[in-house]
Design an enzyme around this catalytic site. Structure first.
Site, PDB file in Angstrom:
ATOM      1  N   LYS A  51      -3.371  -0.766   6.937  1.00  0.00           N
ATOM      2  CA  LYS A  51      -2.019  -0.241   6.718  1.00  0.00           C
ATOM      3  C   LYS A  51      -1.957   0.826   5.619  1.00  0.00           C
ATOM      4  O   LYS A  51      -1.102   1.705   5.659  1.00  0.00           O
ATOM      5  CB  LYS A  51      -1.046  -1.383   6.415  1.00  0.00           C
ATOM      6  CG  LYS A  51      -0.740  -2.229   7.646  1.00  0.00           C
ATOM      7  CD  LYS A  51       0.325  -3.270   7.366  1.00  0.00           C
ATOM      8  CE  LYS A  51       0.529  -4.151   8.579  1.00  0.00           C
ATOM      9  NZ  LYS A  51       1.623  -5.115   8.403  1.00  0.00           N
ATOM     10  N   ASP A  81       7.984  -3.065   8.810  1.00  0.00           N
ATOM     11  CA  ASP A  81       7.844  -4.484   8.429  1.00  0.00           C
ATOM     12  C   ASP A  81       9.054  -5.001   7.633  1.00  0.00           C
ATOM     13  O   ASP A  81       9.579  -6.076   7.923  1.00  0.00           O
ATOM     14  CB  ASP A  81       6.578  -4.696   7.595  1.00  0.00           C
ATOM     15  CG  ASP A  81       5.326  -4.770   8.458  1.00  0.00           C
ATOM     16  OD1 ASP A  81       5.429  -5.154   9.636  1.00  0.00           O
ATOM     17  OD2 ASP A  81       4.240  -4.443   7.941  1.00  0.00           O
TER      18      ASP A  81
HETATM   19  P1  NAP Z   1      -2.004 -10.496   2.111  1.00  0.00           P
HETATM   20  O1  NAP Z   1      -1.742  -9.074   1.803  1.00  0.00           O
HETATM   21  O2  NAP Z   1      -3.394 -10.971   2.231  1.00  0.00           O
HETATM   22  O3  NAP Z   1      -1.231 -11.382   1.000  1.00  0.00           O
HETATM   23  C1  NAP Z   1      -1.451 -12.754   0.931  1.00  0.00           C
HETATM   24  C2  NAP Z   1      -0.500 -13.387  -0.077  1.00  0.00           C
HETATM   25  O4  NAP Z   1      -0.668 -14.810  -0.002  1.00  0.00           O
HETATM   26  C3  NAP Z   1      -0.778 -12.987  -1.534  1.00  0.00           C
HETATM   27  O5  NAP Z   1       0.421 -12.921  -2.246  1.00  0.00           O
HETATM   28  C4  NAP Z   1      -1.647 -14.155  -2.023  1.00  0.00           C
HETATM   29  O6  NAP Z   1      -1.586 -14.366  -3.418  1.00  0.00           O
HETATM   30  C5  NAP Z   1      -0.969 -15.318  -1.322  1.00  0.00           C
HETATM   31  N1  NAP Z   1      -1.860 -16.469  -1.209  1.00  0.00           N
HETATM   32  C6  NAP Z   1      -2.989 -16.571  -0.473  1.00  0.00           C
HETATM   33  N2  NAP Z   1      -3.539 -17.791  -0.622  1.00  0.00           N
HETATM   34  C7  NAP Z   1      -2.740 -18.469  -1.500  1.00  0.00           C
HETATM   35  C8  NAP Z   1      -2.776 -19.782  -2.059  1.00  0.00           C
HETATM   36  N3  NAP Z   1      -3.733 -20.653  -1.738  1.00  0.00           N
HETATM   37  N4  NAP Z   1      -1.786 -20.135  -2.888  1.00  0.00           N
HETATM   38  C9  NAP Z   1      -0.792 -19.280  -3.204  1.00  0.00           C
HETATM   39  N5  NAP Z   1      -0.702 -18.016  -2.712  1.00  0.00           N
HETATM   40  C10 NAP Z   1      -1.664 -17.622  -1.868  1.00  0.00           C
HETATM   41  O7  NAP Z   1      -1.313 -10.916   3.513  1.00  0.00           O
HETATM   42  P2  NAP Z   1      -0.056 -10.222   4.242  1.00  0.00           P
HETATM   43  O8  NAP Z   1      -0.532  -9.143   5.138  1.00  0.00           O
HETATM   44  O9  NAP Z   1       0.981  -9.916   3.226  1.00  0.00           O
HETATM   45  O10 NAP Z   1       0.424 -11.424   5.201  1.00  0.00           O
HETATM   46  C11 NAP Z   1       0.946 -12.603   4.648  1.00  0.00           C
HETATM   47  C12 NAP Z   1       1.455 -13.530   5.767  1.00  0.00           C
HETATM   48  O11 NAP Z   1       2.548 -12.934   6.446  1.00  0.00           O
HETATM   49  C13 NAP Z   1       0.413 -13.842   6.847  1.00  0.00           C
HETATM   50  O12 NAP Z   1       0.559 -15.204   7.185  1.00  0.00           O
HETATM   51  C14 NAP Z   1       0.835 -12.979   8.026  1.00  0.00           C
HETATM   52  O13 NAP Z   1       0.486 -13.533   9.270  1.00  0.00           O
HETATM   53  C15 NAP Z   1       2.349 -12.983   7.847  1.00  0.00           C
HETATM   54  N6  NAP Z   1       2.997 -11.791   8.426  1.00  0.00           N
HETATM   55  C16 NAP Z   1       3.973 -12.006   9.348  1.00  0.00           C
HETATM   56  C17 NAP Z   1       4.623 -10.915   9.895  1.00  0.00           C
HETATM   57  C18 NAP Z   1       5.691 -11.122  10.924  1.00  0.00           C
HETATM   58  O14 NAP Z   1       6.033 -10.161  11.603  1.00  0.00           O
HETATM   59  N7  NAP Z   1       6.263 -12.299  11.029  1.00  0.00           N
HETATM   60  C19 NAP Z   1       4.276  -9.607   9.490  1.00  0.00           C
HETATM   61  C20 NAP Z   1       3.283  -9.432   8.514  1.00  0.00           C
HETATM   62  C21 NAP Z   1       2.640 -10.552   7.982  1.00  0.00           C
HETATM   63  P3  NAP Z   1      -2.639 -13.662  -4.434  1.00  0.00           P
HETATM   64  O15 NAP Z   1      -2.087 -12.294  -4.688  1.00  0.00           O
HETATM   65  O16 NAP Z   1      -2.652 -14.548  -5.606  1.00  0.00           O
HETATM   66  O17 NAP Z   1      -3.966 -13.619  -3.703  1.00  0.00           O
END
Ligand code: NAP
Length: 281
Positions: A69, A105
């Site tokens: 992205k 998004d």
């Molecule tokens: P990302 O950039 O990898 O961010 C992950 C986030 O989760 C970070 O804030 C991370 O914290 C936190 N995290 C990971 N493991 C953790 C733990 N054990 N305890 C506490 N916090 C934790 O991922 P992303 O792209 O933002 O996506 C996040 C989620 O949203 C995914 O499940 C994805 O499938 C979903 N999503 C859904 C849509 C939709 O259309 N519904 C769209 C986009 C994404 P740290 O910074 O501390 O690592």
């Protein structure tokens, strides 16, 4: 002369679990358009060449997902204001041979909240997480007039995001410590809680980013995770008496906004949702 099929797709790495092809092809069918949407697993070293091939005549647009992205922006001819703010693109439109980037998004999330009856203007929104999805959602929430708070496991990332929002939009965003006590203490000041962390996502479906004790029934709880459809967080919130919203609405609306950009037409959101729900069971 027979009309050519217009090509669309999503690029990512890995990509095989993407629901976008099912969702967008259902939309094209409903709209009666000769368009086709596929998933492309593009290795990092092939990204530039892939983007150049997209300039070929009958490619009309594509979505971009993890991990490209931000990286994709290097290869585009221009990006809209929203993508500049977020510094990420999830939708690319071919305008002639020019590649233009957009980000749907954040709008997708806010539209899903609105559809569930949560207009966020003036509301106090607590975002859990400060990753890619959180960035898009946080800027959109502030643009829509919400009072935003962010809590993230790595506090520095939440602080950086808060600082960036202040610099770019002139609005203050409170950073909340990601601890049981701090989250419980802040909850009386929260109207809407949005989980953007990966905690609770398949296969670790029994984890929740916040304890049930910290929730209050007055808070609307949204989880943007859509696999599983009902996360542990949403199950806990329901037990507590909260209104809950799953991640399907955001998935559908971010896709619908991409369609609007590509085709300049009203997207058939109900067909898109039906296709996703059939797949997710
Ligand atoms: P990302 O950039 O990898 O961010 C992950 C986030 O989760 C970070 O804030 C991370 O914290 C936190 N995290 C990971 N493991 C953790 C733990 N054990 N305890 C506490 N916090 C934790 O991922 P992303 O792209 O933002 O996506 C996040 C989620 O949203 C995914 O499940 C994805 O499938 C979903 N999503 C859904 C849509 C939709 O259309 N519904 C769209 C986009 C994404 P740290 O910074 O501390 O690592």
């Amino acid at each position: 002369m027979e009309e050519k099929t217009r090509l669309f797709g999503v690029i990512g790495h890995p990509i095989k679990h993407s629901l976008s092809p099912i969702m967008h092809n259902a939309a094209f069918k409903k709209l009666g358009l000769r368009c086709s949407y596929s998933a492309f697993d593009v290795a990092p070293e092939d990204l530039e060449a892939f983007v150049e091939r997209c300039r070929e005549n009958n490619f009309s647009g594509f979505n971009v997902t993890v991990p490209y992205k931000e990286k994709i922006m290097e290869y585009l001819d221009s990006v809209d204001e929203n993508s500049k703010l977020i510094n990420a693109v999830n939708t690319v439109k071919l305008e002639g041979r020019l590649l233009v980037g957009y980000n749907t998004d954040g709008l997708g999330c806010v539209k899903a909240l609105g559809e569930a009856g949560e207009k966020i203007k003036g509301k106090r929104v607590l975002l859990l997480g400060a990753g890619g999805a959180a960035r898009a959602i946080s800027f959109q929430c502030v643009l829509e007039g919400a009072e935003l708070m962010i809590s993230n496991r790595t506090m520095m990332k939440a602080m950086d995001l808060s600082k960036e929002i202040k610099e770019k939009l002139g609005r203050r965003v409170l950073v909340v410590n990601y601890s049981e006590k701090s989250l419980k203490d802040i909850m009386p000041c929260v109207d809407v809680l949005v989980n953007t962390t990966t905690v609770g996502m398949h296969p670790k479906i029994h984890s929740s980013p916040i304890s049930m004790e910290a929730l209050r029934k007055e808070v609307t709880v949204m989880d943007i995770i859509y696999n599983p459809l009902e996360t542990q967080l949403l199950r806990n919130a329901k037990k507590k008496g909260c209104k809950t919203i799953n991640g399907v609405g955001m998935l559908v609306h971010q896709g619908a906004e991409s369609l609007r950009i590509w085709l300049n037409t009203k997207p058939p959101t109900e067909e898109m949702r039906k296709a996703v729900m059939e797949k997710l069971g």
